[in-house]
Design a protein around this motif. Structure first.
Motif, PDB file in Angstrom:
ATOM      1  N   GLY A  14       7.471   5.375   5.633  1.00  0.00           N
ATOM      2  CA  GLY A  14       7.195   6.512   4.758  1.00  0.00           C
ATOM      3  C   GLY A  14       8.300   7.548   4.818  1.00  0.00           C
ATOM      4  O   GLY A  14       8.687   8.123   3.783  1.00  0.00           O
ATOM      5  N   ASN A  15       8.841   7.811   6.010  1.00  0.00           N
ATOM      6  CA  ASN A  15       9.950   8.761   6.130  1.00  0.00           C
ATOM      7  C   ASN A  15      11.158   8.296   5.328  1.00  0.00           C
ATOM      8  O   ASN A  15      11.825   9.089   4.644  1.00  0.00           O
ATOM      9  N   LEU A  56      12.006  -1.659  -2.149  1.00  0.00           N
ATOM     10  CA  LEU A  56      11.727  -2.209  -0.819  1.00  0.00           C
ATOM     11  C   LEU A  56      11.710  -3.725  -0.896  1.00  0.00           C
ATOM     12  O   LEU A  56      11.095  -4.312  -1.810  1.00  0.00           O
ATOM     13  N   HIS A  57      12.381  -4.369   0.051  1.00  0.00           N
ATOM     14  CA  HIS A  57      12.433  -5.831   0.118  1.00  0.00           C
ATOM     15  C   HIS A  57      12.024  -6.281   1.520  1.00  0.00           C
ATOM     16  O   HIS A  57      12.350  -5.611   2.511  1.00  0.00           O
ATOM     17  N   LEU A  58      11.345  -7.411   1.583  1.00  0.00           N
ATOM     18  CA  LEU A  58      10.876  -7.971   2.854  1.00  0.00           C
ATOM     19  C   LEU A  58      11.379  -9.399   2.979  1.00  0.00           C
ATOM     20  O   LEU A  58      11.161 -10.220   2.086  1.00  0.00           O
ATOM     21  N   GLN A  59      12.075  -9.699   4.092  1.00  0.00           N
ATOM     22  CA  GLN A  59      12.585 -11.048   4.355  1.00  0.00           C
ATOM     23  C   GLN A  59      12.144 -11.465   5.755  1.00  0.00           C
ATOM     24  O   GLN A  59      12.420 -10.754   6.731  1.00  0.00           O
ATOM     25  N   GLN A  87       0.835  -1.208   0.000  1.00  0.00           N
ATOM     26  CA  GLN A  87       0.000   0.000   0.000  1.00  0.00           C
ATOM     27  C   GLN A  87       0.866   1.253   0.000  1.00  0.00           C
ATOM     28  O   GLN A  87       0.578   2.229  -0.705  1.00  0.00           O
ATOM     29  N   LEU A  88       1.964   1.231   0.779  1.00  0.00           N
ATOM     30  CA  LEU A  88       2.861   2.384   0.835  1.00  0.00           C
ATOM     31  C   LEU A  88       3.492   2.652  -0.536  1.00  0.00           C
ATOM     32  O   LEU A  88       3.606   3.804  -0.971  1.00  0.00           O
ATOM     33  N   CYS A  89       3.880   1.573  -1.241  1.00  0.00           N
ATOM     34  CA  CYS A  89       4.472   1.737  -2.578  1.00  0.00           C
ATOM     35  C   CYS A  89       3.441   2.271  -3.578  1.00  0.00           C
ATOM     36  O   CYS A  89       3.754   3.133  -4.409  1.00  0.00           O
TER      37      CYS A  89
END
Length: 441
Positions: free
Chosen positions: A342-343, A357-360, A313-315
């Motif tokens: 967001g900052n 952005l990556h999520l692990q 959602q942020l992207c």
């Protein structure tokens, strides 16, 4: 490998190890003393082993006629105990009475007179030395008044240790019982220390509501009370600091707005533009103070959140590409985490262009990375970039990033919920910001 490395690292483990070693040492010494004591110990176990046979033989002799009674001791003798009947008790030259064992046996023999002596050495014509001489006077039957005499010889070591094993059972039972009680006591005694350590870690993450139950020994209660008092004081100081920041930020906005209106009325275009830019910078700093105060105010309670959906959602809000990888659930404060991310994304957009952005998701923590292809940050500044009012360039202009509070706010949001924020320059160029969050179910 040193002895320190072999020791348990925890206080409870070290107390337990000390207790185990001490009890084992004490019981080993007791066992060695019993094993080495030899004479009194061996006499005690032989007397205990021969007593039932002696009582049975006395009963049989007092019930039999004289002729039968004279034959019974010979038939009852063994290789280690020889019985005989005589007019007097055994009293060989050099033998000595054993009052303690004698009194003990007399209590079990009732009205029968008893005499016990230790052997004076090998008897004439024999190689073995008798261990014990027992004499009991018969009271009834054809042999009334005669003495039943018993010569007890030492048992072979294997058989002797079978007899002695029973004496070590209480030692083993006391060892196991004391160890169990001691280990439970040590665990309960150190439990307040573990609770204090957990509360201290929570306080280090910024949780000012963490408290410790004041229980246990007086020293532990004092430490818990001091920690709780420290937490109350720090919470009061932080609340006062936040009120001051909010008041300063709020009160500055009114005069800044008034000055800006006056500046716009100036006739000199060059002076008017410079003053308006300076006032805009001051407004950005005042807004930063308000943002910092609001971010550190009442913490948002964590709740189960799909981090992949939150990042997606942020992207989308900022027109960035995002490849969904499925739900990654964690208990986090969603609004605060969205603000921190967001900052970071806005910083990357402002200085370096669109970030990635990556999520692990790991077994114990979750890693979120924000990477860009910008110029990075000079190495001497990297460690200070999360401090308040520190920026990569000296101005406070809103057009170039504001007052330098974005990374500071993001770091505080993560710390308050057990996370961390780390900045590093990528080898191929650009900046990488790593956010780590504990994976709490």
């Amino acid at each position: 490998m040193t002895l320190t490395r072999l020791l348990p690292q925890g206080l409870a483990g070290r107390f337990s190890a000390l207790l185990v070693v001490a009890l084992l040492a004490v019981n080993l010494i007791a066992a060695l003393l019993l094993a080495r004591e030899g004479s009194t110990f061996d006499r005690a176990i032989r007397l205990e082993g021969d007593r039932p046979r002696l009582q049975a033989l006395i009963t049989a002799l007092e019930a039999a006629d004289r002729a039968t009674g004279l034959m019974l001791p010979g038939y009852s003798s063994t290789g280690f105990t020889r019985f005989s009947v005589g007019p007097t008790p055994l009293d060989l030259p050099g033998s000595q009475r054993l009052p303690a064992l004698e009194a003990r046996l007399a209590l079990e023999m009732g009205t029968h007179p008893v005499e016990l002596r230790e052997g004076p050495g090998p008897l004439p014509g024999e190689a073995r030395e008798p261990l014990l001489m027992v004499s009991v006077q018969l009271q009834r039957g054809g042999l009334a008044g005669q003495w039943l005499n018993a010569l007890s010889y030492p048992l072979p070591q294997p058989r002797a240790w079978v007899w002695k094993a029973g004496f070590f059972v209480p030692l083993l039972a006391s060892l196991i019982g004391t160890l169990l009680v001691g280990l439970v006591f040590v665990r309960r005694m150190t439990q307040p220390l573990r609770a204090l350590a957990e509360a201290a870690r929570a306080a280090g993450r910024g949780d000012r509501s963490a408290r410790v139950t004041e229980c246990g020994a007086s020293e532990l209660r004092d430490a818990a009370a001091a920690f709780n008092d420290m937490q109350r004081r720090i919470a009061g100081f932080e609340a006062e600091r936040l009120r001051m920041l909010a008041a300063v930020g709020h009160d500055l906005r009114t005069p800044i707005t008034g000055l800006r209106l006056r500046a716009e009325l100036l006739d000199d275009d060059s002076q008017r533009g410079d003053m308006i830019r300076m006032l805009d910078d001051m407004a950005a700093m005042a807004q930063g103070l308000l943002d910092s105060a609001s971010a550190s105010a009442e913490p948002e309670p964590p709740q189960p959140t799909d981090l992949d959906a939150l990042i997606g959602q942020l992207c989308r809000d900022r027109g960035l590409a995002h490849v969904a990888q499925g739900p990654v659930m964690a208990r986090v404060p969603p609004v605060a985490l969205r603000r921190a991310l967001g900052n970071l994304v806005d910083n990357a957009l402002r200085y370096a262009g669109p970030p990635r952005l990556h999520l692990q998701a790991g077994a114990s923590d979750i890693l979120i990375t924000v990477e860009d292809d910008g110029p990075g940050i000079p190495e001497p500044l990297l460690a200070r970039m999360t401090e308040p009012f520190v920026r990569g360039e000296a101005s406070r202009s809103a057009a170039t990033g504001g007052a330098g509070l974005g990374l500071f706010i993001a770091r505080d949001i993560l710390r308050a919920h057990g996370g961390s924020l780390r900045l590093r320059n990528r080898p191929e160029g650009g900046l990488c910001v790593e956010l780590r969050l504990p994976r709490v179910p």
